[in-house]
Design a protein around this motif. Sequence first.
Motif, mmCIF file in Angstrom:
data_model
loop_
_atom_site.group_PDB
_atom_site.id
_atom_site.type_symbol
_atom_site.label_atom_id
_atom_site.label_comp_id
_atom_site.label_asym_id
_atom_site.label_seq_id
_atom_site.Cartn_x
_atom_site.Cartn_y
_atom_site.Cartn_z
ATOM 1 N N ASN A 66 0.584 -0.912 -0.374
ATOM 2 C CA ASN A 66 -0.229 0.115 -0.013
ATOM 3 C C ASN A 66 1.316 1.634 -0.134
ATOM 4 O O ASN A 66 2.160 1.247 -0.100
ATOM 5 C CB ASN A 66 -0.922 -0.345 1.290
ATOM 6 N N GLY A 67 0.129 2.626 -0.266
ATOM 7 C CA GLY A 67 1.081 3.326 0.185
ATOM 8 C C GLY A 67 1.799 4.039 1.411
ATOM 9 O O GLY A 67 2.918 5.011 0.821
ATOM 10 N N ARG A 68 1.647 3.555 2.274
ATOM 11 C CA ARG A 68 2.274 3.300 3.256
ATOM 12 C C ARG A 68 3.372 2.179 4.002
ATOM 13 O O ARG A 68 4.476 3.020 4.807
ATOM 14 C CB ARG A 68 1.299 3.220 4.938
ATOM 15 N N VAL A 69 3.912 1.855 2.880
ATOM 16 C CA VAL A 69 4.558 0.433 3.540
ATOM 17 C C VAL A 69 5.891 1.022 2.777
ATOM 18 O O VAL A 69 6.051 1.693 1.688
ATOM 19 C CB VAL A 69 4.465 -0.874 2.638
ATOM 20 N N GLU A 70 7.204 1.097 3.191
ATOM 21 C CA GLU A 70 8.652 1.813 2.734
ATOM 22 C C GLU A 70 8.102 3.282 1.976
ATOM 23 O O GLU A 70 8.639 3.321 1.317
ATOM 24 C CB GLU A 70 8.781 0.134 2.249
ATOM 25 N N GLY A 71 7.450 3.549 2.656
ATOM 26 C CA GLY A 71 7.626 5.459 2.834
ATOM 27 C C GLY A 71 6.882 5.533 1.083
ATOM 28 O O GLY A 71 6.717 6.504 0.484
ATOM 29 N N GLY A 72 6.024 4.644 0.589
ATOM 30 C CA GLY A 72 5.325 4.348 -0.647
ATOM 31 C C GLY A 72 6.277 3.520 -1.592
ATOM 32 O O GLY A 72 6.058 3.903 -3.241
ATOM 33 N N TRP A 73 7.425 3.009 -1.443
ATOM 34 C CA TRP A 73 8.309 3.034 -2.330
ATOM 35 C C TRP A 73 8.428 1.546 -3.370
ATOM 36 O O TRP A 73 8.739 1.215 -3.889
ATOM 37 C CB TRP A 73 9.857 3.184 -1.839
ATOM 38 N N SER A 74 7.700 0.940 -2.421
ATOM 39 C CA SER A 74 7.103 -0.707 -3.240
ATOM 40 C C SER A 74 5.883 -0.426 -3.877
ATOM 41 O O SER A 74 6.332 -0.950 -4.940
ATOM 42 C CB SER A 74 6.632 -1.833 -1.762
ATOM 43 N N MET A 75 5.155 0.370 -3.554
ATOM 44 C CA MET A 75 3.919 0.776 -4.697
ATOM 45 C C MET A 75 4.766 1.382 -5.942
ATOM 46 O O MET A 75 4.097 1.098 -7.125
ATOM 47 C CB MET A 75 2.645 1.499 -3.789
ATOM 48 N N LEU A 76 5.421 2.447 -5.224
ATOM 49 C CA LEU A 76 6.372 2.959 -6.638
ATOM 50 C C LEU A 76 6.667 1.725 -7.433
ATOM 51 O O LEU A 76 7.393 1.632 -9.079
ATOM 52 C CB LEU A 76 7.137 4.015 -6.217
ATOM 53 N N ALA A 77 7.682 0.713 -7.117
ATOM 54 C CA ALA A 77 8.334 0.113 -7.907
ATOM 55 C C ALA A 77 7.612 -0.737 -8.770
ATOM 56 O O ALA A 77 7.808 -1.162 -10.057
ATOM 57 C CB ALA A 77 9.107 -0.623 -6.844
ATOM 58 N N MET A 78 6.278 -1.834 -8.082
ATOM 59 C CA MET A 78 5.563 -2.452 -8.310
ATOM 60 C C MET A 78 4.896 -1.673 -9.653
ATOM 61 O O MET A 78 4.839 -2.137 -10.515
ATOM 62 C CB MET A 78 4.471 -3.017 -7.982
ATOM 63 N N ILE A 79 4.193 -0.199 -9.587
ATOM 64 C CA ILE A 79 4.175 0.279 -10.297
ATOM 65 C C ILE A 79 4.973 0.814 -11.872
ATOM 66 O O ILE A 79 4.482 0.837 -13.150
ATOM 67 C CB ILE A 79 3.354 2.004 -10.261
ATOM 68 N N LEU A 105 5.430 -2.890 -13.878
ATOM 69 C CA LEU A 105 4.090 -2.703 -14.423
ATOM 70 C C LEU A 105 3.646 -2.397 -15.672
ATOM 71 O O LEU A 105 3.574 -2.175 -17.045
ATOM 72 C CB LEU A 105 3.073 -2.358 -13.693
ATOM 73 N N ILE A 106 4.193 -0.839 -15.696
ATOM 74 C CA ILE A 106 4.248 -0.344 -16.918
ATOM 75 C C ILE A 106 5.259 -0.001 -17.901
ATOM 76 O O ILE A 106 5.223 -0.274 -19.056
ATOM 77 C CB ILE A 106 5.162 1.277 -16.413
ATOM 78 N N VAL A 107 6.946 -0.758 -17.234
ATOM 79 C CA VAL A 107 8.118 -1.709 -18.568
ATOM 80 C C VAL A 107 7.525 -2.836 -18.812
ATOM 81 O O VAL A 107 7.119 -3.318 -20.508
ATOM 82 C CB VAL A 107 8.543 -2.165 -17.756
ATOM 83 N N VAL A 108 6.340 -3.701 -18.132
ATOM 84 C CA VAL A 108 5.702 -4.813 -18.827
ATOM 85 C C VAL A 108 4.602 -4.436 -19.788
ATOM 86 O O VAL A 108 4.615 -5.777 -20.794
ATOM 87 C CB VAL A 108 5.558 -5.663 -17.719
ATOM 88 N N VAL A 109 4.102 -3.130 -19.650
ATOM 89 C CA VAL A 109 3.250 -2.764 -20.416
ATOM 90 C C VAL A 109 3.680 -2.300 -22.214
ATOM 91 O O VAL A 109 3.218 -2.759 -22.985
ATOM 92 C CB VAL A 109 1.531 -2.080 -20.158
ATOM 93 N N ILE A 110 4.471 -1.932 -21.789
ATOM 94 C CA ILE A 110 4.837 -1.296 -23.248
ATOM 95 C C ILE A 110 5.734 -3.037 -23.764
ATOM 96 O O ILE A 110 5.741 -2.663 -25.067
ATOM 97 C CB ILE A 110 6.813 0.023 -22.261
ATOM 98 N N MET A 111 6.284 -3.764 -22.849
ATOM 99 C CA MET A 111 7.104 -4.680 -23.564
ATOM 100 C C MET A 111 6.068 -5.585 -24.342
ATOM 101 O O MET A 111 6.086 -6.112 -25.402
ATOM 102 C CB MET A 111 7.948 -5.112 -22.787
ATOM 103 N N PHE A 112 5.064 -5.850 -23.413
ATOM 104 C CA PHE A 112 3.993 -6.571 -24.057
ATOM 105 C C PHE A 112 3.277 -5.848 -25.563
ATOM 106 O O PHE A 112 2.942 -6.239 -26.242
ATOM 107 C CB PHE A 112 2.764 -6.700 -23.389
ATOM 108 N N ALA A 113 2.896 -4.772 -24.977
ATOM 109 C CA ALA A 113 2.047 -3.906 -26.478
ATOM 110 C C ALA A 113 3.063 -3.822 -26.997
ATOM 111 O O ALA A 113 2.970 -3.961 -28.795
ATOM 112 C CB ALA A 113 1.962 -2.237 -25.617
ATOM 113 N N GLY A 114 4.314 -3.559 -26.965
ATOM 114 C CA GLY A 114 5.964 -3.188 -28.156
ATOM 115 C C GLY A 114 5.278 -4.992 -29.412
ATOM 116 O O GLY A 114 6.253 -4.996 -30.240
#
Length: 140
Positions: free
Chosen positions: A91-104, A107-116
């Motif tokens: 969630n946004g509170r764990v590790e100062g939000g960095w885990s959620m940011l890393a996951m996002i 996901l963006i990299v995976v979507v770009i690779m998949f769509a490409g």
Amino acid sequence: MSTHAHSDHHAHQGQGHGHDGHGHDDHGHPAGAHGTFGSYMIGFVLSVILTVIPFWLVMTGTLDNVTTTVIILALAVVQILVHMVYFLHMNGRVEGGWSMLAMIFTLIVVVIMFAGSLWVMYHLNHNMMPGMTPDMSKLP
């Protein structure tokens, strides 16, 4: 390690203070980072429900194939979110939000690779169709 230092270390741990001022059991994680039995049970029940619904849809055949596929994919995304929230505690509170940011970012990299990849395969298929290429037997 001397006996005095060893007993002081245990005395501090008994008071909930380790070397860095955090309690021994929390390992530096903020409150609520570890799930409770209730939250794990909620996650488990939701996971079972989100697994049974697609299974039931396929086994009964109540909907057409396209609708069933769309519903299964949507429930799969919901189940991923349930696992991330209830079992991985993201969630946004764990590790100062960095885990959620890393996951996002992931996901963006995976979507770009998949769509490409789909885009490249589509254009390769379109450009390599047998009817589109000149007949090699007619070439000199």
